[in-house]
Enzyme design. Structure first.
Site, PDB file in Angstrom:
ATOM      1  CG  HIS A   1      -2.172  -0.969   1.041  1.00 38.92           C
ATOM      2  ND1 HIS A   1      -2.730  -1.626   2.069  1.00 38.92           N
ATOM      3  CD2 HIS A   1      -2.605  -1.658   0.192  1.00 38.92           C
ATOM      4  CE1 HIS A   1      -3.892  -2.292   1.489  1.00 38.92           C
ATOM      5  NE2 HIS A   1      -3.505  -2.321   0.238  1.00 38.92           N
TER       6      HIS A   1
ATOM      7  CG  HIS B   1      -2.013  -6.487   1.382  1.00 44.89           C
ATOM      8  ND1 HIS B   1      -1.730  -6.050   0.233  1.00 44.89           N
ATOM      9  CD2 HIS B   1      -1.533  -5.463   2.326  1.00 44.89           C
ATOM     10  CE1 HIS B   1      -1.276  -4.907   0.171  1.00 44.89           C
ATOM     11  NE2 HIS B   1      -0.944  -4.405   1.472  1.00 44.89           N
TER      12      HIS B   1
ATOM     13  CB  CYS C   1       3.911 -10.613   4.396  1.00 40.88           C
ATOM     14  SG  CYS C   1       5.017 -10.540   5.979  1.00 40.88           S
TER      15      CYS C   1
ATOM     16  CG  HIS D   1      -6.262  -4.165   5.826  1.00 41.21           C
ATOM     17  ND1 HIS D   1      -5.553  -5.077   5.546  1.00 41.21           N
ATOM     18  CD2 HIS D   1      -5.631  -2.942   5.592  1.00 41.21           C
ATOM     19  CE1 HIS D   1      -4.384  -4.605   5.462  1.00 41.21           C
ATOM     20  NE2 HIS D   1      -4.372  -3.398   5.330  1.00 41.21           N
TER      21      HIS D   1
ATOM     22  CD  GLU E   1      -2.778  -8.811   7.773  1.00 41.13           C
ATOM     23  OE1 GLU E   1      -2.673  -9.326   8.854  1.00 41.13           O
ATOM     24  OE2 GLU E   1      -2.062  -7.709   7.376  1.00 41.13           O
TER      25      GLU E   1
ATOM     26  CB  CYS F   1       4.430  -8.151  11.424  1.00 37.04           C
ATOM     27  SG  CYS F   1       4.984  -6.646  10.851  1.00 37.04           S
TER      28      CYS F   1
ATOM     29  CB  SER G   1       0.266   2.545   4.521  1.00 36.64           C
ATOM     30  OG  SER G   1       1.076   2.023   5.352  1.00 36.64           O
ATOM     31  CB  SER G   2      -3.197  -1.146   7.846  1.00 35.38           C
ATOM     32  OG  SER G   2      -3.329  -1.343   9.387  1.00 35.38           O
ATOM     33  CG  ASN G   3       2.708   0.067   8.230  1.00 35.02           C
ATOM     34  OD1 ASN G   3       3.439   0.795   8.270  1.00 35.02           O
ATOM     35  ND2 ASN G   3       2.380  -0.752   7.088  1.00 35.02           N
TER      36      ASN G   3
END
Length: 310
Positions: free
Chosen positions: A42, A75, A97, A125, A127, A195, A223-225
């Site tokens: 993302h 994802h 990942c 999301h 993922e 993670c 981007s989630s993170n």
């Protein structure tokens, strides 16, 4: 003299590096076009660079011509996508990942043991959609503490919980505490589903917040993170902006007092971070740049076997 404190680690994680390499090596090996289901990561800079090299990003496999190669994004995907690819005679390459794959595997394992699975994450999301797709009849997604109170399970139901890998550590702590309070017998993975890169980036930012008056998170709005990093600062009372380009930096920052911290989401290229540093340095004469090292990462994920050098 004002300081710009650069958080380390920041930017690309090993899963993102691998995913990008999968597309690049596939293009080198087979030539363009190479189809990719969903954005490989993302970040618009990464996606646009790969698109310029010949990658074609699609949301639906129907947009991939029969018999072509298709890469699955970092994802992860639900099994239904693999089945569709097989039915359409697509040659699939998995860039999921490895830490996301671990969560998929845990969901399947504990569902096979008769557990009901609670997945902490954002329902929309990609993922989460992939994880739920593994055993949809066994998984319930919770996004907030209030969702825990609404769960229908009795106290004697075998329960297992996992999380999306890119969540806020603060949110996971709150929600998992609520789960344990309501269901004391609930179990989870021995090691967190979050993670290592998400954890390190959030903790690295936390460690400098007492020294700064402002935070810039370099990352994509999707981007989630990256969004979670911004929330880490805001939750602790430090103003924070999510920026994707140097042009996103508000020139009024020169009128602020105090030092600044900068970090970057796990899908953000370092050259974009450096461009943002140069922009800040041009806005604030004499700005001192300081590296703050919280952790050193050495995780490396192998490429899929079909892309490894023989």
């Amino acid at each position: 003299m004002r300081k710009l404190i650069l958080c380390n680690p920041r930017g690309f994680c090993s899963g993102v590096v691998r995913a990008i390499q999968v597309v690049e090596v596939a293009l080198e090996k087979w030539g363009a076009p190479i189809y990719v289901k969903h954005e490989i990561v993302h970040n618009r800079h990464v996606v646009n660079a790969l698109r310029a090299k010949g990658a074609i990003f699609v949301e639906e496999l129907v947009d991939v011509p029969e018999g072509e190669r298709v890469i699955y994004s970092a994802h992860g995907i639900p099994p239904s996508v693999r089945a569709e690819a097989k039915a359409r005679k697509l040659i699939d390459i998995d860039a999921t990942c490895g830490l996301v794959t671990k969560v998929h595997s845990a969901a399947k394992l504990y569902a096979s043991k008769g557990y009901k699975i609670i997945l902490i994450g954002h329902k929309k999301h990609v993922e989460v959609i992939g994880i739920v797709g593994e055993v949809p009849e066994h998984i319930t997604v919770v996004e907030k503490v209030a969702d825990v109170e609404a769960l229908p399970f009795s106290s004697d139901t075998p329960l297992f919980y996992i999380t999306q890998t890119t969540l806020s550590l603060d949110d996971v702590q709150e929600i998992s505490s609520a789960l344990l309070k309501r269901y004391p017998s609930i179990i989870t993975l021995p090691s967190s589903s979050i993670c290592y890169a998400t954890t390190n980036r959030q903790k690295a930012l936390r460690s400098v917040l007492s020294r700064v008056n402002y935070v810039y998170v370099v990352g994509d709005v999707n981007s989630s993170n990256s969004n979670r990093l911004r929330e880490v600062a805001l939750r602790r009372g430090v103003p924070a902006d999510l920026i994707n380009n140097p042009e996103d930096i508000d020139t009024n920052i020169v009128n602020h007092s105090g030092d600044i911290a900068m970090t970057a989401g796990a899908s953000t290229p370092e050259d974009v971070v450096q461009a943002c540093i140069r922009k800040l340095s041009s806005l604030i004469p004499g700005l001192q740049v300081e590296n703050d090292i919280f952790a050193v990462e050495d995780v490396v994920f192998q490429l899929p076997k079909e892309l490894r050098c023989s």
